[in-house]
Write an enzyme that holds these catalytic residues in place. Structure first.
Site, mmCIF file in Angstrom:
data_model
loop_
_atom_site.group_PDB
_atom_site.id
_atom_site.type_symbol
_atom_site.label_atom_id
_atom_site.label_comp_id
_atom_site.label_asym_id
_atom_site.label_seq_id
_atom_site.Cartn_x
_atom_site.Cartn_y
_atom_site.Cartn_z
ATOM 1 N N GLU A 125 0.823 -1.212 0.000
ATOM 2 C CA GLU A 125 0.000 0.000 0.000
ATOM 3 C C GLU A 125 0.864 1.272 0.000
ATOM 4 O O GLU A 125 0.652 2.174 0.810
ATOM 5 C CB GLU A 125 -0.949 0.002 1.202
ATOM 6 C CG GLU A 125 -1.794 -1.250 1.307
ATOM 7 C CD GLU A 125 -2.865 -1.182 2.401
ATOM 8 O OE1 GLU A 125 -2.659 -0.451 3.394
ATOM 9 O OE2 GLU A 125 -3.903 -1.857 2.254
ATOM 10 N N GLU A 273 -6.197 -8.249 0.241
ATOM 11 C CA GLU A 273 -6.635 -8.342 1.636
ATOM 12 C C GLU A 273 -8.130 -8.096 1.695
ATOM 13 O O GLU A 273 -8.616 -7.119 1.104
ATOM 14 C CB GLU A 273 -5.942 -7.287 2.518
ATOM 15 C CG GLU A 273 -4.449 -7.437 2.641
ATOM 16 C CD GLU A 273 -3.821 -6.370 3.555
ATOM 17 O OE1 GLU A 273 -4.546 -5.726 4.347
ATOM 18 O OE2 GLU A 273 -2.604 -6.180 3.461
#
Ligand SMILES: *[C@@H]1O[C@H](CO)[C@@H](O)[C@H](O)[C@H]1NC(C)=O
Ligand SMILES: *[C@@H]1O[C@H](CO)[C@@H](O)[C@H](O)[C@H]1NC(C)=O
Ligand SMILES: *[C@@H]1O[C@H](CO)[C@@H](O)[C@H](O)[C@H]1NC(C)=O
Ligand SMILES: *[C@@H]1O[C@H](CO)[C@@H](O)[C@H](O)[C@H]1NC(C)=O
Length: 485
Positions: A125, A273
């Site tokens: 991220e 995720e």
């Protein structure tokens, strides 16, 4: 003779049971994230047994720690390794670094009986808004260097580099925004366009983390049912296109639209995720987690996909086991994402066949615990030293995990004495039940009485596996020491 007969029978029955389990097909395309920010990590071999027992065939890691990677050798489990954000600069600025990393962490395991590495996650991220651009210039060069090193080593056709992204890199489908309005965030739009075209040219997937729980957590006006998959929510109507009854689909299709606008409409997407935490917030509990997973796994089993991408999906659940050392900056729930507890027990009934049943996943076997004892507040001492309590609790909670004490959490209802004791015990267990860790300026006392009640568990830690854990606790001591200064 009689004994041998019984053993033979037992073996036979065990085999029949194993065959029965194997006969129920596990959903294709479900992996798990195996994070290791724990004070007391389980033995990786034990964790691998859990994966195999539940026939989980894909794992995503957050680094390439040989301790974990070696445990996956010979299992055939598909692995996504990762390069942490801190190393992106090194990897991007010098091709030799990338080449060396690939040699040490990929090629070394690339043999028969080795590790089935499928992806390398370059950063995690990195374009998250809260990083304020720290990794914007280093990520793409690092991605290209790693893929180049994979290509030059002759494995680039089957091992792909990619970048797991947070869904905050594109507009989110709430507050009257619809998926078809989706696009990459303005500040990184030009860069994202280059990255996705590059990934697409290399046959690499786009990896995105989607969290319906966070949509609910971050927005007090968010319609609760829209976070789940039971169709109870008022649909979000994307005019003339599709109606969305859950935020996961809406979010995923916002990405599909963003990719279309960047010129790669057919790009493969992997959900890196997705999951629901079970403690640390009023919406984080096993009841809602079960509701989420039941709906999600049923959807996965039915290969429903989303309105724009019907069919099979590839996803990694977050996460496998609770991580008591995770930062709680995003919220107290951060340490409670596991589908398994810190000691490898399944938290709620769920199974990977996608049938909504009351069956539990297979937990860890052979876990060893520390002694059955806890550290609590000594009431007699407390009367004399009342003033010392707050600093002791702060000290305990700066290292021990006190997140179950917060609002809406599992131990919220404790008395003041229970509350303080919880904090003392959290520290005591983290420090491996060292008697000195139950001193607290004379306020602490060791007991063998289990104070757990209802949802609130006063944990007894497990015997930590290996050196890595020692390193982590040294870091903890250092951090605690800094906080005292
Ligand atoms: C949605 O709107 C509400 C009220 O205007 C605001 O507080 C909230 O932050 C918005 N949510 C998002 C994700 O933009
Ligand atoms: C979406 O829902 C609206 C009513 O809210 C309905 O009129 C429309 O036909 C639906 N569209 C689709 C594609 O299902
Ligand atoms: C227990 O501790 C938590 C966090 O340390 C605090 O927010 C809460 O108010 C405490 N409860 C009581 C009853 O003292
Ligand atoms: C303490 O009690 C709880 C139930 O209240 C139980 O789940 C837990 O296993 C017990 N701990 C030990 C070490 O016996």
């Amino acid at each position: 003779m009689f004994q041998a007969g019984i053993v033979a029978w037992a073996t036979c029955i065990a085999e029949i049971l194993a065959a029965a389990v194997a006969a129920t097909a596990v959903i294709d395309g479900i992996g798990v994230n195996w994070g290791t920010l724990m004070s007391h990590p389980m033995d990786p071999a034990m964790v691998v047994q859990m994966l195999k027992g539940n026939r989980i065939n894909q794992v995503k890691l957050f680094d390439a720690d040989p301790w974990i990677v070696n445990a996956l050798a010979g299992t055939g489990i598909e692995v996504m390794l990762a390069i942490p954000n801190d190393h992106l600069g090194d990897m991007g600025s010098n091709y030799e670094n990338a080449k060396e990393w690939v040699k040490q962490n990929v090629i070394k395991y690339d043999h028969k009986d080795g590790v089935h590495i499928k992806y390398v996650a370059v950063g995690n991220e990195p374009f998250l808004k809260s990083y304020k651009g720290s990794f914007t210039s280093t990520t793409f060069p690092a991605l290209k260097n790693i893929q180049k090193a994979l290509d030059e080593a002759g494995v680039g056709n089957r091992i792909k580099a990619t970048i797991p992204q947070n869904a905050d890199i594109y507009s989110s489908p709430v507050n009257n925004s619809v998926p078809s309005a989706g696009n990459f965030r303005k500040d990184i739009r030009a860069l994202m366009t280059k990255i996705v075209r590059y990934l697409h040219s290399k046959g690499s997937p786009f990896v995105v983390n989607i969290y319906p729980y966070l949509s609910l957590y971050q927005d007090p006006n968010f319609p609760v049912d829209f976070a789940f998959f039971d169709g109870k929510s008022q649909p979000v109507v994307d005019e003339g296109l599709h109606n969305y009854t859950n935020v996961f689909d809406a979010n995923y299709d916002t990405l599909v639209w963003s990719l279309r606008k960047a010129g790669v409409p057919n790009m493969k997407i992997i959900v890196g995720e997705v999951g629901w935490p079970t403690d640390g917030d009023e919406n984080a509990n096993t009841k809602l987690a079960k509701r989420f997973y039941d709906g999600f796994l049923k959807k996965m089993a039915g290969q429903v996909g989303t309105p724009l991408r019907p069919g099979k999906m590839e996803v990694y659940l977050f996460g496998l086991i609770d991580e008591d050392m995770k930062s709680v900056v995003p919220g107290n729930f951060e340490r409670h994402w596991g589908i398994f507890t810190y000691d490898g027990r399944p938290k709620f009934a769920t199974d990977f066949t996608g049938k909504v049943t009351e069956r539990y996943l297979i937990g860890a076997t052979g876990v060893q615990y520390l002694a059955e004892r806890w550290c609590v507040l000594d009431e007699k001492a407390a009367k004399k030293k009342l003033k010392l309590i707050p600093s002791s609790v702060n000290y305990a909670c700066s290292t021990g995990d006190c997140t179950p004490l917060g609002y809406g959490s599992s131990c919220e209802g404790l008395s003041l004495w229970g509350n303080i004791s919880y904090a003392f015990n959290a520290y005591f267990q983290t420090m491996d039940q060292d008697v000195r860790a139950c001193d607290f300026q004379g306020l602490g006392k060791i007991t063998t009485a289990n104070l757990s009640q209802g949802r609130c568990l006063f944990p007894v830690q497990i015997v930590s596996a290996g050196e890595r854990a020692v390193t982590v606790s040294l870091v903890v001591v250092a951090v605690a020491a800094t906080m005292l200064l």
